[in-house]
Design an enzyme around this catalytic site. Structure first.
Site, PDB file in Angstrom:
ATOM      1  N   LYS A   1     -10.421   4.258 -42.517  1.00 32.70           N
ATOM      2  CA  LYS A   1      -9.151   4.758 -41.976  1.00 32.70           C
ATOM      3  C   LYS A   1      -7.977   4.019 -42.647  1.00 32.70           C
ATOM      4  CE  LYS A   1      -8.459   7.373 -39.120  1.00 32.70           C
ATOM      5  NZ  LYS A   1      -8.318   8.854 -39.123  1.00 32.70           N
TER       6      LYS A   1
ATOM      7  N   THR B   1      -5.678   4.915 -36.452  1.00 31.67           N
ATOM      8  CA  THR B   1      -6.159   4.071 -35.353  1.00 31.67           C
ATOM      9  C   THR B   1      -5.570   2.666 -35.437  1.00 31.67           C
ATOM     10  OG1 THR B   1      -8.160   2.935 -34.599  1.00 31.67           O
ATOM     11  CG2 THR B   1      -8.184   3.692 -36.852  1.00 31.67           C
ATOM     12  N   ASP B   2      -5.527   1.996 -34.287  1.00 35.21           N
ATOM     13  CA  ASP B   2      -5.079   0.594 -34.281  1.00 35.21           C
ATOM     14  C   ASP B   2      -6.139  -0.334 -34.877  1.00 35.21           C
ATOM     15  OD1 ASP B   2      -6.981   0.674 -32.229  1.00 35.21           O
ATOM     16  OD2 ASP B   2      -5.704  -0.260 -30.715  1.00 35.21           O
TER      17      ASP B   2
HETATM   18  P1  NAD Z   1     -14.148  13.205 -33.083  1.00 34.74           P
HETATM   19  O1  NAD Z   1     -15.272  12.533 -33.802  1.00 34.74           O
HETATM   20  O2  NAD Z   1     -14.305  13.593 -31.648  1.00 34.74           O
HETATM   21  O3  NAD Z   1     -13.756  14.549 -33.874  1.00 34.74           O
HETATM   22  C1  NAD Z   1     -13.672  14.607 -35.269  1.00 34.74           C
HETATM   23  C2  NAD Z   1     -13.595  16.078 -35.664  1.00 34.74           C
HETATM   24  O4  NAD Z   1     -13.454  16.149 -37.093  1.00 34.74           O
HETATM   25  C3  NAD Z   1     -14.851  16.871 -35.301  1.00 34.74           C
HETATM   26  O5  NAD Z   1     -14.490  18.103 -34.712  1.00 34.74           O
HETATM   27  C4  NAD Z   1     -15.541  17.091 -36.637  1.00 34.74           C
HETATM   28  O6  NAD Z   1     -16.292  18.294 -36.686  1.00 34.74           O
HETATM   29  C5  NAD Z   1     -14.347  17.119 -37.582  1.00 34.74           C
HETATM   30  N1  NAD Z   1     -14.716  16.758 -38.959  1.00 34.74           N
HETATM   31  C6  NAD Z   1     -15.435  15.682 -39.367  1.00 34.74           C
HETATM   32  N2  NAD Z   1     -15.592  15.707 -40.699  1.00 34.74           N
HETATM   33  C7  NAD Z   1     -14.937  16.815 -41.150  1.00 34.74           C
HETATM   34  C8  NAD Z   1     -14.729  17.373 -42.433  1.00 34.74           C
HETATM   35  N3  NAD Z   1     -15.228  16.811 -43.534  1.00 34.74           N
HETATM   36  N4  NAD Z   1     -13.994  18.512 -42.539  1.00 34.74           N
HETATM   37  C9  NAD Z   1     -13.492  19.103 -41.426  1.00 34.74           C
HETATM   38  N5  NAD Z   1     -13.670  18.620 -40.176  1.00 34.74           N
HETATM   39  C10 NAD Z   1     -14.389  17.487 -40.048  1.00 34.74           C
HETATM   40  O7  NAD Z   1     -12.895  12.252 -33.309  1.00 34.74           O
HETATM   41  P2  NAD Z   1     -11.659  11.953 -32.322  1.00 34.74           P
HETATM   42  O8  NAD Z   1     -12.049  10.842 -31.407  1.00 34.74           O
HETATM   43  O9  NAD Z   1     -11.125  13.213 -31.788  1.00 34.74           O
HETATM   44  O10 NAD Z   1     -10.619  11.329 -33.376  1.00 34.74           O
HETATM   45  C11 NAD Z   1      -9.720  12.185 -34.085  1.00 34.74           C
HETATM   46  C12 NAD Z   1      -8.859  11.341 -35.006  1.00 34.74           C
HETATM   47  O11 NAD Z   1      -8.137  10.372 -34.239  1.00 34.74           O
HETATM   48  C13 NAD Z   1      -9.666  10.530 -36.034  1.00 34.74           C
HETATM   49  O12 NAD Z   1      -8.961  10.565 -37.252  1.00 34.74           O
HETATM   50  C14 NAD Z   1      -9.709   9.121 -35.451  1.00 34.74           C
HETATM   51  O13 NAD Z   1      -9.787   8.177 -36.487  1.00 34.74           O
HETATM   52  C15 NAD Z   1      -8.376   9.062 -34.742  1.00 34.74           C
HETATM   53  N6  NAD Z   1      -8.328   8.147 -33.581  1.00 34.74           N
HETATM   54  C16 NAD Z   1      -9.267   8.242 -32.596  1.00 34.74           C
HETATM   55  C17 NAD Z   1      -9.166   7.403 -31.481  1.00 34.74           C
HETATM   56  C18 NAD Z   1     -10.154   7.497 -30.328  1.00 34.74           C
HETATM   57  O14 NAD Z   1     -10.082   6.689 -29.406  1.00 34.74           O
HETATM   58  N7  NAD Z   1     -11.058   8.448 -30.307  1.00 34.74           N
HETATM   59  C19 NAD Z   1      -8.117   6.477 -31.389  1.00 34.74           C
HETATM   60  C20 NAD Z   1      -7.176   6.430 -32.429  1.00 34.74           C
HETATM   61  C21 NAD Z   1      -7.280   7.276 -33.518  1.00 34.74           C
END
Ligand code: NAD
Ligand code: TYD
Length: 366
Positions: free
Chosen positions: A163, A133-134
């Protein structure tokens, strides 16, 4: 070169979008999803591909070393795309422990397993892509230049700190052991399948349900929004063309204050209710169904502690090295998102009603 992908967190918001994107674009490649199905994971988001022959879903934890190693061997995995994480800043403020454990230790277990299996003996060609993430870069002032890949890390929340730590571990595994890694740091995503605790789906659903629209602080915090499919395309480009050991910032060059986003969504829903008479009876409590403005629900609430003021991404490296330009304009992306939530009430209704876990048990035995 990529054939067998392990997608961690593939039942979450971005992970599910990525799996659907990848199946469509590379139907011959195999995908294994490893997801613990925490509150944020929803196998229903993967319903479209569930029965595909090249697709497997494994419910399990990225912190389970023996499971991860077994998957790498049994499925002959050559590429890991690592999304799994605890992802909500507000939850990290109330309970940081799980964030440290999942995001730091979980990432480390994956790296260690990948090293053990992929670098054994002569080694094999492989890639570990880490999705970050940013927010690791901290908060910008109104006139600061946007984050580049060289901006020093300055995470401010337990989420972003965890992160940041995971990013450092990924980097260290490359420098120390030669693991073939790439990392992408992306701005705020929006689009289909986003869990309704995050700003955009929360606002949409609260309007439909006649609930207050909570704006933290003065609502003038700025985020750079990217349509989720553009994020998936960006990761694809990094996997195909990115240089090993490098970091890539992905963003929408699309800065909005929270207040303006909320006002925009209110206006869009008012228009939808006016142009689609079937919406009134479906959502009779919504202000728009009674001829009132959705914006009447806007409510300023106490600010999030440590709330970062502004995030913005300098997308120059991705543009010049990978030819990456987001396809979706914010205007079209937000329209698509509004339509998706209006057309997938069942998906979010189960979550909002709290019947989701019971339903999951019945459907999937989990
Ligand atoms: P989310 O919370 O919607 O999904 C996370 C998923 O990870 C879920 O399906 C959950 O069941 C699974 N999970 C959590 N703990 C786990 C574990 N111990 N073992 C296996 N699975 C596990 O998150 P998202 O918004 O889809 O984000 C996904 C990734 O992208 C993350 O790493 C987040 O940091 C990064 N990110 C998100 C955004 C955003 O705007 N949402 C922006 C930049 C980066
Ligand atoms: P969020 O979707 O939680 O993403 P992040 O904190 O990772 O950027 O929040 C986006 C912005 O919206 C953030 O500045 C916090 C703000 N916000 C509100 O004002 N009200 C809310 O109810 C939520 C969930 C977020």
């Amino acid at each position: 070169m990529m054939h067998n992908l392990l997608v961690t967190g593939g039942a979450g918001f971005i992970g599910a979008n990525f799996v659907l994107y990848w199946r469509k674009k590379y139907p011959d490649q195999r995908i294994v999803v490893l997801d613990a199905l925490t509150y944020a994971g929803n196998p229903e988001s993967l319903a479209e591909v569930r029965h595909d022959s090249g697709f497997s879903f494994i419910q399990g934890d990225i912190r389970d070393s023996s499971l991860v190693e077994k998957i790498l061997i049994d499925h002959d995995i050559d590429t890991i795309v690592h999304f799994a994480a605890e992802s909500h800043v507000d939850r990290s403020i109330h309970g940081p422990d799980l964030f440290l454990d999942t995001n730091i230790n979980g990432t480390h277990v994956l790296l260690r397993s990948a090293r053990r299996i992929w670098l054994k003996g002569e080694g094999r060609s492989h890639r570990f892509h880490h999705v970050s993430t940013d927010e690791v870069y901290g908060s910008l002032g109104p006139h600061d230049p946007p984050f580049t890949e060289k901006t020093p890390y300055a995470p401010n929340s337990p989420y972003s700190a965890s992160k940041a730590a995971s990013d450092h571990l990924v980097r260290a595994y490359h420098h120390t052991y030669g693991l073939q890694v790439t990392t992408s740091n992306c701005s705020n995503n929006y689009g289909p399948f986003q869990f309704p605790e995050k700003l955009i789906p929360l606002i949409l659903i609260n309007i439909l349900e006649n609930q207050p629209l909570p704006i933290y602080g003065d609502g003038l915090n700025i985020r750079d929004w990217l349509y989720v499919e553009d994020h998936c395309r960006g990761i694809d480009l990094v996997l195909q063309q990115g240089r090993v050991g490098e970091v890539y910032n992905l963003g929408g060059v699309n800065e909005w204050t929270n207040l303006n986003i909320v006002r925009l969504i209110c206006g869009l829903l008012d228009e939808r209710f006016e142009s689609s008479p079937e919406l009134g009876p479906r959502f009779p409590n919504s202000p728009a169904a009674c001829g009132k403005a959705s914006a009447s629900l806007i409510t300023f609430v106490t600010d999030r502690p440590g709330h970062d003021r502004r995030y913005a991404i300098d997308a120059e490296k991705c543009r010049t090295e990978l030819g990456y330009i987001p396809k979706e304009s914010f205007e079209s992306g937000i329209q698509k998102t509004v339509d998706w939530y209006l057309n997938h009430e069942e998906w979010w209704r189960r979550i909002v009603d709290g019947s989701y876990r019971d339903w999951l048990k019945k459907q999937y035995g989990t």
